[in-house]
Write a protein that holds these residues in place. Structure first.
Motif, PDB file in Angstrom:
ATOM      1  N   HIS A  53       0.775  -1.081  -0.265  1.00  0.00           N
ATOM      2  CA  HIS A  53       0.506  -0.010   0.119  1.00  0.00           C
ATOM      3  C   HIS A  53       1.037   1.382   0.193  1.00  0.00           C
ATOM      4  O   HIS A  53       2.255   1.472  -0.409  1.00  0.00           O
ATOM      5  CB  HIS A  53      -1.260  -0.060   1.026  1.00  0.00           C
ATOM      6  CG  HIS A  53      -1.635  -1.072   1.124  1.00  0.00           C
ATOM      7  ND1 HIS A  53      -2.423  -2.052   0.311  1.00  0.00           N
ATOM      8  CD2 HIS A  53      -1.687  -2.790   1.886  1.00  0.00           C
ATOM      9  CE1 HIS A  53      -2.674  -3.075   1.186  1.00  0.00           C
ATOM     10  NE2 HIS A  53      -2.803  -3.390   1.822  1.00  0.00           N
ATOM     11  N   GLU A  68      -2.240   0.627   8.116  1.00  0.00           N
ATOM     12  CA  GLU A  68      -1.571  -0.451   7.373  1.00  0.00           C
ATOM     13  C   GLU A  68      -0.701  -0.007   6.590  1.00  0.00           C
ATOM     14  O   GLU A  68       0.917  -0.667   7.325  1.00  0.00           O
ATOM     15  CB  GLU A  68      -1.963  -1.269   6.439  1.00  0.00           C
ATOM     16  CG  GLU A  68      -1.288  -2.670   6.452  1.00  0.00           C
ATOM     17  CD  GLU A  68      -1.829  -4.219   5.163  1.00  0.00           C
ATOM     18  OE1 GLU A  68      -3.225  -3.575   4.551  1.00  0.00           O
ATOM     19  OE2 GLU A  68      -1.807  -4.842   4.592  1.00  0.00           O
ATOM     20  N   HIS A 132       2.888  -7.253   4.708  1.00  0.00           N
ATOM     21  CA  HIS A 132       1.169  -6.981   5.130  1.00  0.00           C
ATOM     22  C   HIS A 132       0.574  -6.672   6.157  1.00  0.00           C
ATOM     23  O   HIS A 132       1.527  -7.139   7.090  1.00  0.00           O
ATOM     24  CB  HIS A 132       0.576  -7.014   4.108  1.00  0.00           C
ATOM     25  CG  HIS A 132       0.735  -6.886   2.726  1.00  0.00           C
ATOM     26  ND1 HIS A 132      -0.732  -6.170   2.001  1.00  0.00           N
ATOM     27  CD2 HIS A 132       1.746  -6.863   1.495  1.00  0.00           C
ATOM     28  CE1 HIS A 132      -0.270  -5.900   0.872  1.00  0.00           C
ATOM     29  NE2 HIS A 132       1.056  -6.509   0.604  1.00  0.00           N
ATOM     30  N   GLN A 133      -0.376  -5.824   6.566  1.00  0.00           N
ATOM     31  CA  GLN A 133      -1.131  -6.169   7.837  1.00  0.00           C
ATOM     32  C   GLN A 133      -2.406  -6.503   7.452  1.00  0.00           C
ATOM     33  O   GLN A 133      -2.873  -6.271   6.616  1.00  0.00           O
ATOM     34  CB  GLN A 133      -1.437  -4.814   8.811  1.00  0.00           C
ATOM     35  CG  GLN A 133       0.090  -4.381   9.051  1.00  0.00           C
ATOM     36  CD  GLN A 133       1.501  -5.295   9.873  1.00  0.00           C
ATOM     37  OE1 GLN A 133       1.506  -6.113  10.350  1.00  0.00           O
ATOM     38  NE2 GLN A 133       2.230  -4.849   9.072  1.00  0.00           N
TER      39      GLN A 133
END
Ligand code: ZN
Length: 241
Positions: A53, A68, A132-133
Protein backbone atom coordinates in the motif's frame (compact mmCIF):
# COMPACT_ATOMS: atom_id res chain seq x y z
CA UNK A 1 83.98 -9.08 -8.14
CA UNK A 2 81.42 -7.67 -10.58
CA UNK A 3 81.40 -10.89 -12.59
CA UNK A 4 80.72 -12.94 -9.47
CA UNK A 5 77.83 -10.64 -8.56
CA UNK A 6 76.18 -11.02 -11.99
CA UNK A 7 76.65 -14.78 -11.84
CA UNK A 8 74.79 -14.93 -8.50
CA UNK A 9 71.93 -12.76 -9.81
CA UNK A 10 71.79 -14.91 -12.95
CA UNK A 11 71.62 -18.11 -10.92
CA UNK A 12 68.87 -16.72 -8.71
CA UNK A 13 66.85 -15.72 -11.79
CA UNK A 14 67.27 -19.18 -13.30
CA UNK A 15 66.21 -20.75 -10.01
CA UNK A 16 63.11 -18.53 -9.80
CA UNK A 17 62.22 -19.32 -13.43
CA UNK A 18 62.48 -23.06 -12.68
CA UNK A 19 60.38 -22.77 -9.52
CA UNK A 20 57.64 -20.70 -11.15
CA UNK A 21 57.41 -22.79 -14.28
CA UNK A 22 57.12 -26.10 -12.43
CA UNK A 23 53.79 -27.84 -12.83
CA UNK A 24 53.06 -27.59 -9.17
CA UNK A 25 53.49 -23.82 -8.95
CA UNK A 26 51.47 -23.29 -12.14
CA UNK A 27 48.68 -25.28 -10.51
CA UNK A 28 48.93 -23.21 -7.33
CA UNK A 29 48.88 -19.95 -9.30
CA UNK A 30 45.93 -21.11 -11.34
CA UNK A 31 44.07 -21.95 -8.14
CA UNK A 32 44.82 -18.55 -6.60
CA UNK A 33 43.72 -16.83 -9.81
CA UNK A 34 40.56 -18.93 -10.06
CA UNK A 35 39.65 -18.21 -6.44
CA UNK A 36 40.11 -14.49 -6.97
CA UNK A 37 37.99 -14.61 -10.12
CA UNK A 38 35.25 -16.62 -8.40
CA UNK A 39 35.15 -14.19 -5.49
CA UNK A 40 34.82 -11.31 -7.89
CA UNK A 41 32.12 -13.08 -9.87
CA UNK A 42 30.06 -14.23 -6.88
CA UNK A 43 26.80 -12.41 -7.35
CA UNK A 44 25.55 -10.37 -4.44
CA UNK A 45 22.13 -11.58 -3.35
CA UNK A 46 19.37 -9.18 -4.35
CA UNK A 47 16.18 -9.00 -2.28
CA UNK A 48 13.21 -6.76 -2.98
CA UNK A 49 11.30 -5.60 0.09
CA UNK A 50 7.81 -4.47 -0.75
CA UNK A 51 5.97 -2.46 1.91
CA UNK A 52 2.34 -2.92 0.87
CA UNK A 53 0.00 0.00 0.00
CA UNK A 54 1.02 3.67 0.37
CA UNK A 55 -0.17 7.07 -0.77
CA UNK A 56 -3.94 7.23 -1.12
CA UNK A 57 -4.20 3.50 -0.30
CA UNK A 58 -3.92 3.06 3.50
CA UNK A 59 -4.48 -0.72 3.39
CA UNK A 60 -6.27 -2.04 6.48
CA UNK A 61 -7.28 0.45 9.15
CA UNK A 62 -6.81 -0.74 12.74
CA UNK A 63 -9.32 -0.65 15.59
CA UNK A 64 -6.98 2.01 17.03
CA UNK A 65 -6.94 3.82 13.66
CA UNK A 66 -3.42 2.53 12.89
CA UNK A 67 -2.83 2.53 9.14
CA UNK A 68 -1.47 -0.64 7.59
CA UNK A 69 0.67 1.29 5.06
CA UNK A 70 2.62 3.02 7.87
CA UNK A 71 3.34 -0.19 9.81
CA UNK A 72 4.34 -1.96 6.58
CA UNK A 73 6.87 0.76 5.80
CA UNK A 74 8.36 0.85 9.29
CA UNK A 75 8.83 -2.94 9.50
CA UNK A 76 10.25 -2.94 5.94
CA UNK A 77 12.85 -0.25 6.66
CA UNK A 78 14.00 -2.17 9.74
CA UNK A 79 14.22 -5.35 7.67
CA UNK A 80 16.27 -3.48 5.04
CA UNK A 81 18.87 -2.42 7.62
CA UNK A 82 19.21 -5.97 8.98
CA UNK A 83 19.57 -7.58 5.54
CA UNK A 84 22.14 -5.00 4.45
CA UNK A 85 24.25 -5.92 7.48
CA UNK A 86 24.39 -9.40 5.90
CA UNK A 87 25.77 -8.01 2.62
CA UNK A 88 22.45 -8.40 0.82
CA UNK A 89 21.58 -5.85 -1.85
CA UNK A 90 18.14 -4.55 -0.90
CA UNK A 91 15.77 -2.82 -3.29
CA UNK A 92 12.67 -1.22 -1.82
CA UNK A 93 9.48 -0.78 -3.84
CA UNK A 94 8.88 2.37 -1.76
CA UNK A 95 10.81 4.17 0.99
CA UNK A 96 8.24 6.83 1.79
CA UNK A 97 4.47 7.21 1.85
CA UNK A 98 4.09 7.49 -1.94
CA UNK A 99 2.27 4.71 -3.77
CA UNK A 100 3.62 3.41 -7.09
CA UNK A 101 0.97 4.95 -9.36
CA UNK A 102 0.63 8.29 -11.08
CA UNK A 103 -2.26 10.71 -10.82
CA UNK A 104 -3.18 10.01 -14.44
CA UNK A 105 -3.70 6.26 -13.88
CA UNK A 106 -7.39 5.42 -14.08
CA UNK A 107 -6.97 2.21 -12.06
CA UNK A 108 -4.45 3.31 -9.44
CA UNK A 109 -4.55 0.06 -7.46
CA UNK A 110 -3.71 -2.02 -10.54
CA UNK A 111 -1.06 0.47 -11.71
CA UNK A 112 0.52 0.37 -8.24
CA UNK A 113 0.70 -3.45 -8.15
CA UNK A 114 2.02 -3.61 -11.74
CA UNK A 115 4.82 -1.17 -10.88
CA UNK A 116 5.82 -3.35 -7.92
CA UNK A 117 5.90 -6.49 -10.07
CA UNK A 118 7.89 -4.66 -12.80
CA UNK A 119 10.42 -3.47 -10.24
CA UNK A 120 10.94 -7.01 -8.92
CA UNK A 121 11.52 -8.27 -12.49
CA UNK A 122 13.84 -5.47 -13.57
CA UNK A 123 15.97 -5.75 -10.43
CA UNK A 124 16.61 -9.47 -11.14
CA UNK A 125 15.76 -10.17 -7.52
CA UNK A 126 16.64 -13.56 -6.04
CA UNK A 127 13.59 -13.30 -3.81
CA UNK A 128 11.00 -10.77 -2.71
CA UNK A 129 9.15 -10.14 0.54
CA UNK A 130 5.90 -8.20 0.71
CA UNK A 131 5.06 -6.80 4.14
CA UNK A 132 1.37 -6.45 5.05
CA UNK A 133 -1.04 -6.42 8.01
CA UNK A 134 -4.22 -8.41 8.23
CA UNK A 135 -7.76 -7.68 9.40
CA UNK A 136 -10.89 -9.71 10.10
CA UNK A 137 -14.45 -9.16 11.18
CA UNK A 138 -13.99 -11.16 14.42
CA UNK A 139 -11.93 -9.26 16.99
CA UNK A 140 -10.35 -12.34 18.62
CA UNK A 141 -8.55 -13.46 15.43
CA UNK A 142 -4.80 -12.68 15.62
CA UNK A 143 -1.31 -13.92 14.76
CA UNK A 144 1.20 -13.44 11.97
CA UNK A 145 0.88 -15.59 8.86
CA UNK A 146 3.08 -16.02 5.78
CA UNK A 147 1.72 -16.75 2.28
CA UNK A 148 3.44 -18.26 -0.76
CA UNK A 149 2.41 -19.11 -4.30
CA UNK A 150 0.93 -22.61 -4.65
CA UNK A 151 3.34 -24.86 -6.51
CA UNK A 152 6.46 -22.86 -5.63
CA UNK A 153 8.75 -25.11 -3.60
CA UNK A 154 11.10 -22.26 -2.87
CA UNK A 155 8.23 -20.01 -1.86
CA UNK A 156 6.89 -22.73 0.44
CA UNK A 157 10.28 -23.33 2.05
CA UNK A 158 10.91 -19.63 2.58
CA UNK A 159 7.40 -19.02 3.94
CA UNK A 160 7.64 -21.95 6.37
CA UNK A 161 11.06 -20.81 7.61
CA UNK A 162 9.75 -17.27 8.21
CA UNK A 163 6.55 -18.54 9.89
CA UNK A 164 8.55 -20.74 12.28
CA UNK A 165 10.99 -17.96 13.15
CA UNK A 166 8.25 -15.36 13.77
CA UNK A 167 6.43 -17.74 16.13
CA UNK A 168 9.72 -18.42 17.96
CA UNK A 169 10.74 -14.75 18.21
CA UNK A 170 7.36 -13.21 19.04
CA UNK A 171 6.37 -16.09 21.36
CA UNK A 172 2.65 -15.30 21.35
CA UNK A 173 1.36 -18.88 21.12
CA UNK A 174 0.56 -18.38 17.44
CA UNK A 175 -0.44 -21.72 15.88
CA UNK A 176 -0.80 -20.46 12.32
CA UNK A 177 1.00 -22.28 9.51
CA UNK A 178 2.42 -20.81 6.29
CA UNK A 179 -0.32 -20.98 3.67
CA UNK A 180 -0.36 -21.33 -0.12
CA UNK A 181 -2.41 -19.01 -2.29
CA UNK A 182 -3.14 -18.83 -6.01
CA UNK A 183 -5.06 -15.61 -6.32
CA UNK A 184 -2.98 -12.80 -4.76
CA UNK A 185 -1.83 -10.62 -7.64
CA UNK A 186 1.78 -10.24 -6.49
CA UNK A 187 2.17 -13.99 -5.89
CA UNK A 188 0.73 -14.81 -9.31
CA UNK A 189 2.74 -12.28 -11.31
CA UNK A 190 6.19 -12.55 -9.72
CA UNK A 191 8.73 -15.00 -11.14
CA UNK A 192 11.23 -15.14 -8.28
CA UNK A 193 10.07 -16.67 -4.99
CA UNK A 194 7.87 -14.11 -3.25
CA UNK A 195 6.26 -14.39 0.15
CA UNK A 196 3.68 -12.15 1.74
CA UNK A 197 4.21 -11.65 5.46
CA UNK A 198 1.04 -10.56 7.25
CA UNK A 199 2.62 -9.46 10.54
CA UNK A 200 -0.63 -9.44 12.50
CA UNK A 201 -4.29 -8.39 12.74
CA UNK A 202 -5.16 -4.71 12.99
CA UNK A 203 -8.70 -5.81 13.91
CA UNK A 204 -7.40 -7.26 17.18
CA UNK A 205 -6.98 -4.47 19.73
CA UNK A 206 -3.95 -5.94 21.51
CA UNK A 207 -2.09 -6.92 18.34
CA UNK A 208 -2.88 -3.61 16.69
CA UNK A 209 -1.37 -1.81 19.68
CA UNK A 210 1.76 -4.01 19.59
CA UNK A 211 2.23 -3.53 15.84
CA UNK A 212 2.59 0.22 16.41
CA UNK A 213 5.42 -0.30 18.91
CA UNK A 214 8.98 0.16 17.73
CA UNK A 215 10.43 -2.84 19.59
CA UNK A 216 7.65 -5.14 18.34
CA UNK A 217 8.32 -4.00 14.75
CA UNK A 218 12.04 -4.54 15.38
CA UNK A 219 11.41 -8.11 16.60
CA UNK A 220 9.24 -8.82 13.57
CA UNK A 221 11.93 -7.53 11.19
CA UNK A 222 14.59 -9.47 13.10
CA UNK A 223 12.62 -12.74 12.76
CA UNK A 224 12.00 -12.23 9.04
CA UNK A 225 15.64 -11.36 8.30
CA UNK A 226 16.92 -14.31 10.35
CA UNK A 227 14.65 -16.71 8.46
CA UNK A 228 15.69 -15.29 5.08
CA UNK A 229 19.38 -15.76 5.95
CA UNK A 230 18.67 -19.33 7.16
CA UNK A 231 16.87 -20.05 3.88
CA UNK A 232 19.78 -18.67 1.80
CA UNK A 233 22.48 -20.37 3.86
CA UNK A 234 20.73 -23.74 3.53
CA UNK A 235 20.91 -23.37 -0.26
CA UNK A 236 17.26 -22.43 -0.68
CA UNK A 237 18.02 -20.23 -3.68
CA UNK A 238 19.74 -23.09 -5.52
CA UNK A 239 16.63 -25.29 -5.69
CA UNK A 240 14.51 -24.90 -8.75
CA UNK A 241 11.09 -23.40 -8.40
ZN1 ZN B 1 -2.22 -5.23 2.82
Amino acid sequence: MKKKYFAVVFLVLILLAVVFSSNQSIKVMKRIFATTMTDKNTKQIVIVIDPGHGGRDPGKVGVNNALEKDINLRVSLKLKTLLELNDVKVIMTREDDNGLYSQSDSNKKRADLDSRVDLIHSSHADLAVSIHQNSFTEEYVKGAQVFYYSGSNQGKQLAETIQTQIVKTIGDDNHRKAKSNVSYYMLKKTQCPLVIVECGYLSNSNESKLLLQDDYQENMAWAIHLAIMQFINKGGLEDTK
